[in-house]
Design a protein around this motif. Structure first.
Motif, PDB file in Angstrom:
ATOM      1  N   ALA A 134       5.980 -45.134  83.968  1.00 51.18           N
ATOM      2  CA  ALA A 134       6.225 -45.974  82.800  1.00 51.18           C
ATOM      3  C   ALA A 134       7.443 -46.848  83.078  1.00 51.18           C
ATOM      4  N   TYR A 183      10.954 -46.616  76.103  1.00 56.85           N
ATOM      5  CA  TYR A 183      10.822 -45.183  76.357  1.00 56.85           C
ATOM      6  C   TYR A 183      11.480 -44.823  77.692  1.00 56.85           C
ATOM      7  N   ASP A 196       7.123 -38.318  83.352  1.00 56.72           N
ATOM      8  CA  ASP A 196       5.997 -39.037  82.780  1.00 56.72           C
ATOM      9  C   ASP A 196       4.715 -38.207  82.743  1.00 56.72           C
ATOM     10  N   ASN A 255       2.118 -49.704  81.706  1.00 60.10           N
ATOM     11  CA  ASN A 255       1.350 -48.583  81.174  1.00 60.10           C
ATOM     12  C   ASN A 255       0.695 -47.748  82.282  1.00 60.10           C
ATOM     13  N   ARG A 314       6.832 -48.834  76.088  1.00 60.98           N
ATOM     14  CA  ARG A 314       6.923 -47.976  77.276  1.00 60.98           C
ATOM     15  C   ARG A 314       8.204 -48.252  78.048  1.00 60.98           C
TER      16      ARG A 314
END
Length: 475
Positions: free
Chosen positions: A90, A341, A21, A252, A338
């Motif tokens: 994240a 991801y 990250d 976040n 996120r």
């Protein structure tokens, strides 16, 4: 079999997430997270839930349901604040549980949150569409049913307004968190001003008699329990949906400046502001008119203002509330992208989702989230799925509450000691878990069934695809 079990229960090394990250730019400050949280929590529900819950379950005591739901949310938020400051990765609960309990449990927690993000985005977009169409209809502007309603609903093919607003929000987020945060901050200020305007104006026409009896006698109705503490409890299970947005802040945390301070302040600050606004709106609303007048009313705030002779104020509040729905879309779409991801980063879903663009933004996952949300929000009636928003999130909240017992022993070893710690450990995490479980139990049997189906589907994906492609197992 032994090797397989070791794989799915192996805990992720926190340094791996820290390294992966590191490419995400840390640009978000406390004010951005408070804005993100308030914008997500104080959404369409503040203009609808107080009236609906008062009429169906609580009577004037609707404020008590909001307060009790807020207490449960606050307990969980303490755990979220400590987790996100100790592990600013994240994916929030997915990544935390992966580190603390192992991959399969992390997947279950993440899959629970994914239901919230997908459906919440679609739900808010649909609400935006309905309210916008209601605002412009007096001007003679009316969409044909085929473009105004979801597929198969009253001649509908696609809710084009919902589709457009989701796409526009996705395009805004694709430009980056800094520019998005500026717009989010402005919209949140406007929305809070609209809420305060309603409170101030509504106070001028309060009728004290509408608060008597404050807790009506209990009875059973078509909507379920009404009155008494049973009705207040039923109201808590409905209202808890309004507070779950604070978890989107934690998703976040990998983009937070100084997460040790930023995350606790953002999570707890946004929830505190939201609780005050919700309770104030609830008290004013049931004071303006008798609670039974709000039965079946989809826009109680606007209706109460118009019936009190404040038509212009009603139009202003509703117009700002429609614009303000962007804030909830921004928050949920940021968090959802996120999380996707994170799944791609770890190989549990296609690795393509874990890629970043030249500006270090996870826009590939954002594209997928946008497409799925458009399909759900514009083409399918999803009222039967809406309950998954709270049901799935409650499951994730139970995981986070109990995970406190795995987090504390590792602080100061492979995890840093955070500046904020959940108070009254180890008692409060247990109370938090029990309270969340009680709220979950209060959901309808239908909600629990749909949650079970969602988790079975998620486990199939994990065992068919995730285990085989997990980057942890290839290391």
């Amino acid at each position: 079999m032994t090797n397989f079990m070791q794989k799915i229960f192996t805990k992720e090394d926190p340094s791996v997430y820290k390294g992966k990250d590191a490419h995400l730019d840390r640009t978000l400050h406390v004010k951005d997270f408070i804005s993100l949280g308030v914008g997500t929590i104080v959404s369409t529900s503040i203009f609808t839930l107080p009236g609906v819950v008062a009429a169906d379950h609580t009577g004037p005591a609707v404020a008590l349901s909001f307060i009790f739901a807020a207490i449960v949310a606050a307990l969980v938020s303490f755990a979220y604040a400590e987790m996100s400051s100790s592990m600013p990765y994240a994916g929030s609960a997915y990544s935390w549980i992966n580190v603390l309990f192992g991959e399969v449990f992390g997947w279950i927690a993440g899959w629970a949150l994914l239901a919230e993000y997908f459906i919440a985005v679609a739900f808010v977009a649909s609400g935006f569409s309905a309210n916008l169409r209601g605002l412009i209809s007096p001007l003679g502007i009316k969409l044909p049913k085929s473009l105004a309603n979801t597929f198969g609903t009253d001649g509908g093919v696609i809710d084009i307004t919902a589709a457009i607003v989701i796409i526009l929000t996705g395009l805004l987020l694709a430009k980056g968190t800094t520019s998005t945060a500026r717009i989010e901050n402005i919209l949140v200020v406007l929305k809070v001003l609209a809420v305060l305007l309603f409170i101030v104006v509504g106070l001028t026409v309060i009728n004290i008699n509408n608060y008597v009896p404050f807790i009506p006698e209990h009875r059973m109705t078509k909507a379920g329990s009404f009155g008494g503490w049973q009705g207040i409890y039923a109201g808590v299970s409905m209202i808890f949906l309004a507070y779950i947005g604070f978890d989107s802040i934690a998703a976040n945390s990998a983009e937070a400046v100084n997460p040790q301070k930023t995350m606790p302040r953002g999570i707890l600050g946004s929830l505190a502001i939201a609780v005050i606004l919700f309770v104030a709106v609830a008290l004013v609303l049931v004071g303006m008119f008798k609670y039974s007048d709000y039965a079946g009313n989809a826009e109680p705030v606007g209706w109460a203002l118009r019936q009190s002779g404040f038509g212009v104020v009603a139009a202003i509040v509703q117009a700002i509330s429609v614009i303000g729905m962007f804030t909830a879309l921004i928050g949920m779409m940021m968090a959802g992208s996120r999380l996707l991801y994170s799944f791609g980063r770890d190989g549990l879903l296609p690795s393509w989702l874990g890629g970043l663009n030249k500006n270090n933004l996870p826009n590939r996952s954002l594209v997928i989230l946008t497409i799925i949300a458009v399909i759900i929000g514009s083409m399918f009636p999803f009222s039967f799925l809406a309950q998954l928003i709270s049901a799935g999130t409650l499951v994730a909240f139970m995981f986070v509450s109990i995970a406190m017992f795995a987090l504390r022993p590792r602080q100061g070893k492979d995890l840093p000691v955070p500046q904020f710690k959940m108070p009254l450990y180890p008692v409060l995490p247990i109370i938090s878990f029990i309270c969340v479980a009680v709220v979950f139990w209060g959901l309808s049997g239908e909600a629990k069934l749909y949650t079970l189906i969602w988790f079975i589907f998620g486990l199939l994906i994990y065992f068919i695809y995730g285990v085989r492609h997990s980057k942890k197992h290839k290391a």
